[in-house]
Design a protein around this motif. Sequence first.
Motif, PDB file in Angstrom:
ATOM      1  N   GLY A 179       0.814  -1.211   0.000  1.00  0.00           N
ATOM      2  CA  GLY A 179       0.000   0.000   0.000  1.00  0.00           C
ATOM      3  C   GLY A 179       0.847   1.260   0.000  1.00  0.00           C
ATOM      4  O   GLY A 179       0.541   2.232  -0.691  1.00  0.00           O
ATOM      5  N   GLN A 180       1.936   1.249   0.779  1.00  0.00           N
ATOM      6  CA  GLN A 180       2.835   2.406   0.806  1.00  0.00           C
ATOM      7  C   GLN A 180       3.471   2.636  -0.558  1.00  0.00           C
ATOM      8  O   GLN A 180       3.592   3.774  -1.014  1.00  0.00           O
ATOM      9  CB  GLN A 180       3.916   2.199   1.869  1.00  0.00           C
ATOM     10  CG  GLN A 180       3.391   2.273   3.284  1.00  0.00           C
ATOM     11  CD  GLN A 180       4.418   1.844   4.315  1.00  0.00           C
ATOM     12  OE1 GLN A 180       5.362   1.124   4.010  1.00  0.00           O
ATOM     13  NE2 GLN A 180       4.222   2.274   5.554  1.00  0.00           N
ATOM     14  N   LEU A 181       3.870   1.548  -1.214  1.00  0.00           N
ATOM     15  CA  LEU A 181       4.465   1.677  -2.545  1.00  0.00           C
ATOM     16  C   LEU A 181       3.449   2.221  -3.545  1.00  0.00           C
ATOM     17  O   LEU A 181       3.758   3.094  -4.356  1.00  0.00           O
ATOM     18  CB  LEU A 181       4.994   0.330  -3.026  1.00  0.00           C
ATOM     19  CG  LEU A 181       6.216  -0.204  -2.289  1.00  0.00           C
ATOM     20  CD1 LEU A 181       6.483  -1.652  -2.684  1.00  0.00           C
ATOM     21  CD2 LEU A 181       7.429   0.646  -2.572  1.00  0.00           C
ATOM     22  N   LEU A 182       2.228   1.716  -3.496  1.00  0.00           N
ATOM     23  CA  LEU A 182       1.198   2.177  -4.428  1.00  0.00           C
ATOM     24  C   LEU A 182       0.750   3.609  -4.140  1.00  0.00           C
ATOM     25  O   LEU A 182       0.290   4.303  -5.038  1.00  0.00           O
ATOM     26  CB  LEU A 182      -0.004   1.234  -4.388  1.00  0.00           C
ATOM     27  CG  LEU A 182       0.210  -0.141  -5.007  1.00  0.00           C
ATOM     28  CD1 LEU A 182      -1.002  -1.033  -4.754  1.00  0.00           C
ATOM     29  CD2 LEU A 182       0.502  -0.027  -6.498  1.00  0.00           C
ATOM     30  N   SER A 183       0.909   4.064  -2.900  1.00  0.00           N
ATOM     31  CA  SER A 183       0.441   5.411  -2.547  1.00  0.00           C
ATOM     32  C   SER A 183       1.183   6.505  -3.298  1.00  0.00           C
ATOM     33  O   SER A 183       0.667   7.610  -3.444  1.00  0.00           O
ATOM     34  CB  SER A 183       0.566   5.640  -1.039  1.00  0.00           C
ATOM     35  OG  SER A 183       1.917   5.825  -0.656  1.00  0.00           O
ATOM     36  N   VAL A 184       2.371   6.213  -3.759  1.00  0.00           N
ATOM     37  CA  VAL A 184       3.139   7.216  -4.508  1.00  0.00           C
ATOM     38  C   VAL A 184       2.983   7.043  -6.016  1.00  0.00           C
ATOM     39  O   VAL A 184       3.632   7.729  -6.792  1.00  0.00           O
ATOM     40  CB  VAL A 184       4.641   7.189  -4.121  1.00  0.00           C
ATOM     41  CG1 VAL A 184       4.808   7.551  -2.655  1.00  0.00           C
ATOM     42  CG2 VAL A 184       5.280   5.846  -4.424  1.00  0.00           C
ATOM     43  N   ARG A 185       2.105   6.131  -6.421  1.00  0.00           N
ATOM     44  CA  ARG A 185       1.851   5.886  -7.842  1.00  0.00           C
ATOM     45  C   ARG A 185       0.412   6.257  -8.189  1.00  0.00           C
ATOM     46  O   ARG A 185      -0.405   5.417  -8.539  1.00  0.00           O
ATOM     47  CB  ARG A 185       2.128   4.416  -8.186  1.00  0.00           C
ATOM     48  CG  ARG A 185       3.576   3.997  -8.095  1.00  0.00           C
ATOM     49  CD  ARG A 185       4.485   4.771  -9.047  1.00  0.00           C
ATOM     50  NE  ARG A 185       3.996   4.813 -10.412  1.00  0.00           N
ATOM     51  CZ  ARG A 185       4.364   3.980 -11.366  1.00  0.00           C
ATOM     52  NH1 ARG A 185       5.253   3.049 -11.114  1.00  0.00           N
ATOM     53  NH2 ARG A 185       3.862   4.108 -12.584  1.00  0.00           N
ATOM     54  N   GLU A 186       0.127   7.539  -8.084  1.00  0.00           N
ATOM     55  CA  GLU A 186      -1.204   8.048  -8.416  1.00  0.00           C
ATOM     56  C   GLU A 186      -1.581   7.697  -9.857  1.00  0.00           C
ATOM     57  O   GLU A 186      -2.751   7.481 -10.156  1.00  0.00           O
ATOM     58  CB  GLU A 186      -1.250   9.559  -8.203  1.00  0.00           C
ATOM     59  CG  GLU A 186      -2.619  10.151  -8.302  1.00  0.00           C
ATOM     60  CD  GLU A 186      -2.631  11.622  -7.963  1.00  0.00           C
ATOM     61  OE1 GLU A 186      -3.165  12.395  -8.774  1.00  0.00           O
ATOM     62  OE2 GLU A 186      -2.122  11.997  -6.886  1.00  0.00           O
ATOM     63  N   ASP A 187      -0.587   7.609 -10.722  1.00  0.00           N
ATOM     64  CA  ASP A 187      -0.856   7.248 -12.117  1.00  0.00           C
ATOM     65  C   ASP A 187      -1.361   5.814 -12.253  1.00  0.00           C
ATOM     66  O   ASP A 187      -2.017   5.473 -13.230  1.00  0.00           O
ATOM     67  CB  ASP A 187       0.404   7.440 -12.969  1.00  0.00           C
ATOM     68  CG  ASP A 187       1.570   6.580 -12.501  1.00  0.00           C
ATOM     69  OD1 ASP A 187       1.800   6.504 -11.278  1.00  0.00           O
ATOM     70  OD2 ASP A 187       2.257   6.004 -13.352  1.00  0.00           O
ATOM     71  N   VAL A 188      -1.098   4.970 -11.266  1.00  0.00           N
ATOM     72  CA  VAL A 188      -1.529   3.574 -11.308  1.00  0.00           C
ATOM     73  C   VAL A 188      -2.860   3.381 -10.581  1.00  0.00           C
ATOM     74  O   VAL A 188      -3.760   2.727 -11.098  1.00  0.00           O
ATOM     75  CB  VAL A 188      -0.455   2.645 -10.677  1.00  0.00           C
ATOM     76  CG1 VAL A 188      -0.947   1.209 -10.581  1.00  0.00           C
ATOM     77  CG2 VAL A 188       0.839   2.723 -11.471  1.00  0.00           C
ATOM     78  N   VAL A 189      -3.004   3.965  -9.384  1.00  0.00           N
ATOM     79  CA  VAL A 189      -4.190   3.710  -8.562  1.00  0.00           C
ATOM     80  C   VAL A 189      -5.202   4.842  -8.575  1.00  0.00           C
ATOM     81  O   VAL A 189      -6.307   4.681  -8.057  1.00  0.00           O
ATOM     82  CB  VAL A 189      -3.801   3.382  -7.101  1.00  0.00           C
ATOM     83  CG1 VAL A 189      -2.996   2.110  -7.028  1.00  0.00           C
ATOM     84  CG2 VAL A 189      -3.064   4.533  -6.440  1.00  0.00           C
ATOM     85  N   GLY A 190      -4.837   5.985  -9.132  1.00  0.00           N
ATOM     86  CA  GLY A 190      -5.745   7.124  -9.146  1.00  0.00           C
ATOM     87  C   GLY A 190      -5.583   7.980  -7.906  1.00  0.00           C
ATOM     88  O   GLY A 190      -5.051   7.522  -6.888  1.00  0.00           O
ATOM     89  N   PRO A 191      -6.063   9.223  -7.958  1.00  0.00           N
ATOM     90  CA  PRO A 191      -5.837  10.165  -6.857  1.00  0.00           C
ATOM     91  C   PRO A 191      -6.565   9.802  -5.558  1.00  0.00           C
ATOM     92  O   PRO A 191      -6.036  10.018  -4.476  1.00  0.00           O
ATOM     93  CB  PRO A 191      -6.323  11.502  -7.410  1.00  0.00           C
ATOM     94  CG  PRO A 191      -7.209  11.157  -8.555  1.00  0.00           C
ATOM     95  CD  PRO A 191      -6.723   9.856  -9.097  1.00  0.00           C
ATOM     96  N   VAL A 192      -7.763   9.247  -5.661  1.00  0.00           N
ATOM     97  CA  VAL A 192      -8.525   8.913  -4.448  1.00  0.00           C
ATOM     98  C   VAL A 192      -7.838   7.788  -3.684  1.00  0.00           C
ATOM     99  O   VAL A 192      -7.616   7.885  -2.470  1.00  0.00           O
ATOM    100  CB  VAL A 192      -9.982   8.542  -4.801  1.00  0.00           C
ATOM    101  CG1 VAL A 192     -10.726   8.059  -3.568  1.00  0.00           C
ATOM    102  CG2 VAL A 192     -10.695   9.727  -5.427  1.00  0.00           C
ATOM    103  N   TRP A 193      -7.475   6.710  -4.395  1.00  0.00           N
ATOM    104  CA  TRP A 193      -6.805   5.584  -3.745  1.00  0.00           C
ATOM    105  C   TRP A 193      -5.419   5.982  -3.251  1.00  0.00           C
ATOM    106  O   TRP A 193      -4.989   5.550  -2.182  1.00  0.00           O
ATOM    107  CB  TRP A 193      -6.713   4.385  -4.687  1.00  0.00           C
ATOM    108  CG  TRP A 193      -7.972   3.591  -4.719  1.00  0.00           C
ATOM    109  CD1 TRP A 193      -8.949   3.629  -5.679  1.00  0.00           C
ATOM    110  CD2 TRP A 193      -8.417   2.680  -3.728  1.00  0.00           C
ATOM    111  NE1 TRP A 193      -9.962   2.784  -5.351  1.00  0.00           N
ATOM    112  CE2 TRP A 193      -9.668   2.176  -4.151  1.00  0.00           C
ATOM    113  CE3 TRP A 193      -7.902   2.221  -2.525  1.00  0.00           C
ATOM    114  CZ2 TRP A 193     -10.393   1.259  -3.411  1.00  0.00           C
ATOM    115  CZ3 TRP A 193      -8.625   1.289  -1.792  1.00  0.00           C
ATOM    116  CH2 TRP A 193      -9.852   0.820  -2.237  1.00  0.00           C
ATOM    117  N   ALA A 194      -4.711   6.787  -4.018  1.00  0.00           N
ATOM    118  CA  ALA A 194      -3.377   7.230  -3.599  1.00  0.00           C
ATOM    119  C   ALA A 194      -3.463   8.002  -2.282  1.00  0.00           C
ATOM    120  O   ALA A 194      -2.635   7.810  -1.384  1.00  0.00           O
ATOM    121  CB  ALA A 194      -2.731   8.082  -4.680  1.00  0.00           C
ATOM    122  N   ALA A 195      -4.481   8.866  -2.156  1.00  0.00           N
ATOM    123  CA  ALA A 195      -4.652   9.635  -0.920  1.00  0.00           C
ATOM    124  C   ALA A 195      -4.964   8.714   0.262  1.00  0.00           C
ATOM    125  O   ALA A 195      -4.436   8.899   1.365  1.00  0.00           O
ATOM    126  CB  ALA A 195      -5.756  10.669  -1.103  1.00  0.00           C
TER     127      ALA A 195
END
Length: 116
Positions: A11-27
Amino acid sequence: ERLGPTFIKIGQLLSVREDVVGPVWAAELARLQGTVSVGSPDAVDAIWAADFVHLKRVNATAAACASVAQVHRGTWQGRDGEVTEVACKVLRPGVRDAVAVDLCVLLRAGEALETW
């Protein structure tokens, strides 16, 4: 956090990949960056007693916590008698077993996706 240290790390790794998970999930995932609970002081005391002969004093309260390890301040006395203030990073209590379980879950999920 209830899913275990491996999933927190993912989750921490994905949080910095807004391009992958989108802005809502990244936040939402970004909340995992600094909100991990402290491990049990009793479990940490057992680690100190077993593994560190020259560690003379350890603060039972963690100075910092993360998904896999936590940091405690302490005092180290070298063979020459010199005393030094140190910060010790140790695995959180139970993290080895939790990561092993998490990896088994991920392996099974990967196998299921392969056959899907």
